[in-house]
Design an enzyme around this catalytic site. Structure first.
Site, PDB file in Angstrom:
ATOM      1  N   HIS A 122       0.840  -1.201   0.000  1.00  0.00           N
ATOM      2  CA  HIS A 122       0.000   0.000   0.000  1.00  0.00           C
ATOM      3  C   HIS A 122       0.872   1.247   0.000  1.00  0.00           C
ATOM      4  O   HIS A 122       1.771   1.382   0.827  1.00  0.00           O
ATOM      5  CB  HIS A 122      -0.923   0.008   1.228  1.00  0.00           C
ATOM      6  CG  HIS A 122      -2.139  -0.833   1.049  1.00  0.00           C
ATOM      7  ND1 HIS A 122      -3.367  -0.509   1.551  1.00  0.00           N
ATOM      8  CD2 HIS A 122      -2.320  -1.987   0.367  1.00  0.00           C
ATOM      9  CE1 HIS A 122      -4.255  -1.429   1.204  1.00  0.00           C
ATOM     10  NE2 HIS A 122      -3.633  -2.347   0.494  1.00  0.00           N
ATOM     11  N   TYR A 172      -8.934   5.974   7.515  1.00  0.00           N
ATOM     12  CA  TYR A 172      -9.007   6.374   8.927  1.00  0.00           C
ATOM     13  C   TYR A 172     -10.018   7.513   9.001  1.00  0.00           C
ATOM     14  O   TYR A 172      -9.776   8.584   8.422  1.00  0.00           O
ATOM     15  CB  TYR A 172      -7.648   6.877   9.425  1.00  0.00           C
ATOM     16  CG  TYR A 172      -6.604   5.802   9.613  1.00  0.00           C
ATOM     17  CD1 TYR A 172      -5.873   5.297   8.543  1.00  0.00           C
ATOM     18  CD2 TYR A 172      -6.331   5.300  10.884  1.00  0.00           C
ATOM     19  CE1 TYR A 172      -4.915   4.317   8.719  1.00  0.00           C
ATOM     20  CE2 TYR A 172      -5.358   4.317  11.075  1.00  0.00           C
ATOM     21  CZ  TYR A 172      -4.658   3.828   9.990  1.00  0.00           C
ATOM     22  OH  TYR A 172      -3.702   2.861  10.175  1.00  0.00           O
ATOM     23  N   PRO A 219      -3.664   0.916  19.031  1.00  0.00           N
ATOM     24  CA  PRO A 219      -3.453   0.369  17.688  1.00  0.00           C
ATOM     25  C   PRO A 219      -3.441   1.385  16.544  1.00  0.00           C
ATOM     26  O   PRO A 219      -2.936   1.067  15.468  1.00  0.00           O
ATOM     27  CB  PRO A 219      -4.611  -0.625  17.523  1.00  0.00           C
ATOM     28  CG  PRO A 219      -5.629  -0.229  18.529  1.00  0.00           C
ATOM     29  CD  PRO A 219      -4.889   0.401  19.661  1.00  0.00           C
ATOM     30  N   LYS A 257       1.488   0.098  14.994  1.00  0.00           N
ATOM     31  CA  LYS A 257       2.903   0.018  15.371  1.00  0.00           C
ATOM     32  C   LYS A 257       3.279  -1.209  16.207  1.00  0.00           C
ATOM     33  O   LYS A 257       4.458  -1.582  16.266  1.00  0.00           O
ATOM     34  CB  LYS A 257       3.309   1.282  16.158  1.00  0.00           C
ATOM     35  CG  LYS A 257       3.357   2.528  15.323  1.00  0.00           C
ATOM     36  CD  LYS A 257       4.491   2.458  14.308  1.00  0.00           C
ATOM     37  CE  LYS A 257       4.286   3.421  13.175  1.00  0.00           C
ATOM     38  NZ  LYS A 257       4.810   2.975  11.910  1.00  0.00           N
ATOM     39  N   TYR A 274       4.513   6.605   9.708  1.00  0.00           N
ATOM     40  CA  TYR A 274       3.636   5.469   9.412  1.00  0.00           C
ATOM     41  C   TYR A 274       4.413   4.351   8.726  1.00  0.00           C
ATOM     42  O   TYR A 274       4.241   3.161   9.036  1.00  0.00           O
ATOM     43  CB  TYR A 274       2.467   5.936   8.532  1.00  0.00           C
ATOM     44  CG  TYR A 274       1.314   4.966   8.469  1.00  0.00           C
ATOM     45  CD1 TYR A 274       0.153   5.182   9.202  1.00  0.00           C
ATOM     46  CD2 TYR A 274       1.374   3.819   7.675  1.00  0.00           C
ATOM     47  CE1 TYR A 274      -0.907   4.295   9.152  1.00  0.00           C
ATOM     48  CE2 TYR A 274       0.323   2.915   7.627  1.00  0.00           C
ATOM     49  CZ  TYR A 274      -0.818   3.166   8.364  1.00  0.00           C
ATOM     50  OH  TYR A 274      -1.860   2.274   8.313  1.00  0.00           O
TER      51      TYR A 274
HETATM   52  P1  FAD Z   1       2.291 -11.519  21.713  1.00  0.00           P
HETATM   53  O1  FAD Z   1       1.824 -11.591  20.303  1.00  0.00           O
HETATM   54  O2  FAD Z   1       1.304 -11.128  22.761  1.00  0.00           O
HETATM   55  O3  FAD Z   1       2.930 -12.918  22.072  1.00  0.00           O
HETATM   56  C1  FAD Z   1       3.250 -13.287  23.388  1.00  0.00           C
HETATM   57  C2  FAD Z   1       3.138 -14.785  23.518  1.00  0.00           C
HETATM   58  O4  FAD Z   1       3.525 -15.168  24.820  1.00  0.00           O
HETATM   59  C3  FAD Z   1       1.710 -15.274  23.335  1.00  0.00           C
HETATM   60  O5  FAD Z   1       1.667 -16.293  22.365  1.00  0.00           O
HETATM   61  C4  FAD Z   1       1.308 -15.761  24.713  1.00  0.00           C
HETATM   62  O6  FAD Z   1       0.388 -16.842  24.660  1.00  0.00           O
HETATM   63  C5  FAD Z   1       2.645 -16.162  25.293  1.00  0.00           C
HETATM   64  N1  FAD Z   1       2.683 -16.197  26.756  1.00  0.00           N
HETATM   65  C6  FAD Z   1       2.098 -15.338  27.623  1.00  0.00           C
HETATM   66  N2  FAD Z   1       2.348 -15.713  28.896  1.00  0.00           N
HETATM   67  C7  FAD Z   1       3.115 -16.810  28.841  1.00  0.00           C
HETATM   68  C8  FAD Z   1       3.691 -17.646  29.822  1.00  0.00           C
HETATM   69  N3  FAD Z   1       3.503 -17.411  31.118  1.00  0.00           N
HETATM   70  N4  FAD Z   1       4.422 -18.713  29.408  1.00  0.00           N
HETATM   71  C9  FAD Z   1       4.616 -18.963  28.084  1.00  0.00           C
HETATM   72  N5  FAD Z   1       4.091 -18.186  27.117  1.00  0.00           N
HETATM   73  C10 FAD Z   1       3.344 -17.118  27.473  1.00  0.00           C
HETATM   74  N6  FAD Z   1      -1.107  -4.170  16.721  1.00  0.00           N
HETATM   75  C11 FAD Z   1      -1.245  -3.528  15.581  1.00  0.00           C
HETATM   76  O7  FAD Z   1      -0.240  -3.027  15.081  1.00  0.00           O
HETATM   77  N7  FAD Z   1      -2.492  -3.452  14.981  1.00  0.00           N
HETATM   78  C12 FAD Z   1      -3.603  -4.052  15.518  1.00  0.00           C
HETATM   79  O8  FAD Z   1      -4.678  -3.989  14.950  1.00  0.00           O
HETATM   80  C13 FAD Z   1      -3.487  -4.735  16.719  1.00  0.00           C
HETATM   81  N8  FAD Z   1      -4.547  -5.354  17.314  1.00  0.00           N
HETATM   82  C14 FAD Z   1      -4.365  -6.012  18.503  1.00  0.00           C
HETATM   83  C15 FAD Z   1      -5.445  -6.650  19.122  1.00  0.00           C
HETATM   84  C16 FAD Z   1      -5.281  -7.303  20.354  1.00  0.00           C
HETATM   85  C17 FAD Z   1      -6.470  -7.996  21.015  1.00  0.00           C
HETATM   86  C18 FAD Z   1      -4.011  -7.316  20.971  1.00  0.00           C
HETATM   87  C19 FAD Z   1      -3.808  -8.006  22.319  1.00  0.00           C
HETATM   88  C20 FAD Z   1      -2.936  -6.702  20.339  1.00  0.00           C
HETATM   89  C21 FAD Z   1      -3.113  -6.046  19.110  1.00  0.00           C
HETATM   90  N9  FAD Z   1      -2.042  -5.421  18.451  1.00  0.00           N
HETATM   91  C22 FAD Z   1      -2.191  -4.773  17.295  1.00  0.00           C
HETATM   92  C23 FAD Z   1      -0.700  -5.461  18.974  1.00  0.00           C
HETATM   93  C24 FAD Z   1       0.137  -6.543  18.299  1.00  0.00           C
HETATM   94  O9  FAD Z   1      -0.655  -7.637  17.974  1.00  0.00           O
HETATM   95  C25 FAD Z   1       1.221  -6.874  19.284  1.00  0.00           C
HETATM   96  O10 FAD Z   1       2.047  -5.720  19.427  1.00  0.00           O
HETATM   97  C26 FAD Z   1       2.074  -8.080  18.903  1.00  0.00           C
HETATM   98  O11 FAD Z   1       1.309  -9.261  19.000  1.00  0.00           O
HETATM   99  C27 FAD Z   1       3.297  -8.182  19.825  1.00  0.00           C
HETATM  100  O12 FAD Z   1       3.946  -9.392  19.633  1.00  0.00           O
HETATM  101  P2  FAD Z   1       4.669 -10.124  20.832  1.00  0.00           P
HETATM  102  O13 FAD Z   1       5.284 -11.330  20.239  1.00  0.00           O
HETATM  103  O14 FAD Z   1       5.500  -9.147  21.558  1.00  0.00           O
HETATM  104  O15 FAD Z   1       3.519 -10.497  21.854  1.00  0.00           O
HETATM  105  C1  DHB Z   2      -4.987  -2.403  11.195  1.00  0.00           C
HETATM  106  C2  DHB Z   2      -4.860  -2.086  12.496  1.00  0.00           C
HETATM  107  C3  DHB Z   2      -4.454  -0.812  12.833  1.00  0.00           C
HETATM  108  O1  DHB Z   2      -4.299  -0.473  14.102  1.00  0.00           O
HETATM  109  C4  DHB Z   2      -4.180   0.149  11.885  1.00  0.00           C
HETATM  110  O2  DHB Z   2      -3.802   1.373  12.263  1.00  0.00           O
HETATM  111  C5  DHB Z   2      -4.272  -0.207  10.600  1.00  0.00           C
HETATM  112  C6  DHB Z   2      -4.677  -1.489  10.245  1.00  0.00           C
HETATM  113  C7  DHB Z   2      -5.427  -3.770  10.832  1.00  0.00           C
HETATM  114  O3  DHB Z   2      -5.683  -4.567  11.727  1.00  0.00           O
HETATM  115  O4  DHB Z   2      -5.546  -4.051   9.643  1.00  0.00           O
END
Ligand code: FAD
Ligand code: DHB
Length: 402
Positions: free
Chosen positions: A79, A208, A299, A303, A391
């Site tokens: 995009h 947005y 979100p 980022k 962005y």
């Molecule tokens: P996570 O993906 O949270 O991975 C952590 C892992 O550790 C998980 O699999 C969990 O099960 C595991 N874990 C936890 N505790 C334990 C334990 N005690 N022992 C072993 N394993 C454990 N970001 C965006 O940019 N856009 C979005 O639209 C967006 N939507 C989101 C929606 C939700 C509901 C959430 C929670 C987050 C969202 N985010 C979004 C943020 C983005 O998904 C996260 O920043 C990203 O997943 C971070 O990755 P991570 O690997 O650090 O953590």
């Molecule tokens: C999506 C999530 C976001 O927070 C954003 O700013 C743009 C896209 C998505 O889930 O596609």
């Protein structure tokens, strides 16, 4: 009689098989460093968890350089900009023209599937469905990661280093003494209700939308699947939002004369709280935090996933120097290096969020200020370039790619 403890040894014990933990394990393996990953959930759960969707250009470059570009290049949708909608207008920001850079729509579910497939193909040690995860000896040079595996066996893995990649609700951040942590936190007085729908996107770029009834976002996952979000009050129960109500509200907030928002079956629906959170430093002794374990952004601006990938790119390089060459400089700089990017993204996400979401009960002043800012970023080339630069990812290059 207590079950026998199975003792083993690895270089890096990784807690969590989200994007951060999996990519770290992969990048370390490419340097010849072995790791054990312990994950609370099942493989199926990790691969299906609906979250982020937009990859910065640096994240795409990093995944490609790490040999993970196959499906991303075939299925990711590049995009070159976004639309900002406000006061009845829809204005396009052309990132490609402003910065020469783009983003790629490729869901976190797909990034996680690609990473798990690559790790398992390399016969990596990933333990899914563990319980009782503990980390100990963080201030020694032989920290220990313990967990109970899915088969009930208790494991104690002696490591050189432990990486806390266990997300916001994990155990690793809590293992750092409170007196050694500084926490900065802001909660926002709204949440996002997100849906995944089997309907082709009604737009060529993400929209947005600032609307007096609340923010709305039209994103997508593929040519056949759309992802849409609505600002809702915090603590909203999804049961209060049957599909008809979601579509009606999306039509109101995103609708414009001459433009049609196509509707389709809702495949998934969930509410995400909005929070900014940073815990510093991102290291305590031999424990290194990465991704959501150390920081959360709201979100808006997409980022969170990108920050998690950036952290582990820095960490893999630092651990390579530490464990292969005995050089501690990059590991000592890890926290400061990451926090520069983390705070830039924390500011950008806060800024996008507060520009686009009406605060419940706010007076007309807030709305006028938001509209003035939206007008500025869509008419001033400097302001538009600043938004585009952030962005698409700032700083633009991730260190230690591959
Ligand atoms: P996570 O993906 O949270 O991975 C952590 C892992 O550790 C998980 O699999 C969990 O099960 C595991 N874990 C936890 N505790 C334990 C334990 N005690 N022992 C072993 N394993 C454990 N970001 C965006 O940019 N856009 C979005 O639209 C967006 N939507 C989101 C929606 C939700 C509901 C959430 C929670 C987050 C969202 N985010 C979004 C943020 C983005 O998904 C996260 O920043 C990203 O997943 C971070 O990755 P991570 O690997 O650090 O953590
Ligand atoms: C999506 C999530 C976001 O927070 C954003 O700013 C743009 C896209 C998505 O889930 O596609």
């Amino acid at each position: 009689m207590p079950a026998e403890v199975r003792r083993s040894r690895t270089q890096v014990g990784i807690v969590g098989a989200g994007p951060a933990g999996l990519l770290l394990s992969h990048l370390l393996a490419r340097r010849g460093i072995d790791s054990v990953v312990a994950e609370l959930r099942s493989r199926e759960y990790c691969e299906a968890r609906q979250r982020a969707g937009v990859l910065e250009q640096g994240s795409v470059d990093l995944l490609r350089a790490a040999g993970l570009g196959g499906r991303l290049d075939a299925e990711g949708l590049e995009h070159g900009g976004i639309y900002l909608q406000f006061g009845g207008e829809r204005q396009h920001l052309d990132f490609r023209e402003l910065t020469g850079r783009t983003v790629t729509v490729y869901a976190q579910t797909e990034v996680v599937k690609d990473l798990i497939a690559a790790r398992l193909a390399a016969a990596a040690a990933i333990e899914f469905e563990v319980t009782g995860t503990e980390v100990a000896g963080l201030e020694t040079d032989r920290p220990v990661l313990s967990f109970t595996a899915a088969d009930g066996g208790r494991h104690e893995v002696t490591c050189d280093v432990i990486a806390g990649c266990d997300g916001f609700h994990g155990i690793c951040r809590a293992a750092i003494p409170a007196a050694r942590q500084t926490v900065s936190e802001r909660e926002y007085p709204y949440a996002w209700l997100g849906i995944l729908a089997r309907v082709p996107p009604s737009t060529d770029e993400l929209i947005y939308a600032h609307h007096r009834r609340g923010f709305a976002l039209h994103s997508l996952r593929s040519p056949a699947v759309s992802r849409l979000y609505l600002q809702v009050p915090p603590g909203t129960d999804v049961a209060a939002w049957p599909d008809d109500r979601v579509w009606a509200e999306l039509q109101t907030r995103l609708g414009r004369p001459g433009w049609d928002l196509k509707e389709g079956p809702v495949l998934e629906k969930g509410v995400t709280p909005m929070r900014s959170y940073v815990s510093e430093p991102m290291r305590h002794g031999r424990l290194f935090l990465a991704g959501d374990a150390a920081h959360i952004v709201p979100p808006t601006g997409a980022k969170g996933l990108n920050l998690a990938l950036a952290d582990v790119a820095v960490l893999a390089q630092a651990l390579g120097a530490l464990l292969l060459e005995g050089r501690a400089g990059l590991a000592d700089a890890y926290s400061d290096t990451c926090l520069t990017r983390v705070w830039r993204s924390t500011h950008f996400s806060w800024w996008m969020t507060t520009m686009l979401h009406p605060t419940p009960g706010a007076d007309a002043m807030e709305s006028r200020l938001q509209l003035a800012q939206l007008r500025y970023v869509t008419t001033s080339r400097s302001a538009a370039t600043s938004l585009a630069e952030n962005y698409t990812g700032y700083p633009p290059l991730l260190p230690g790619a591959g």
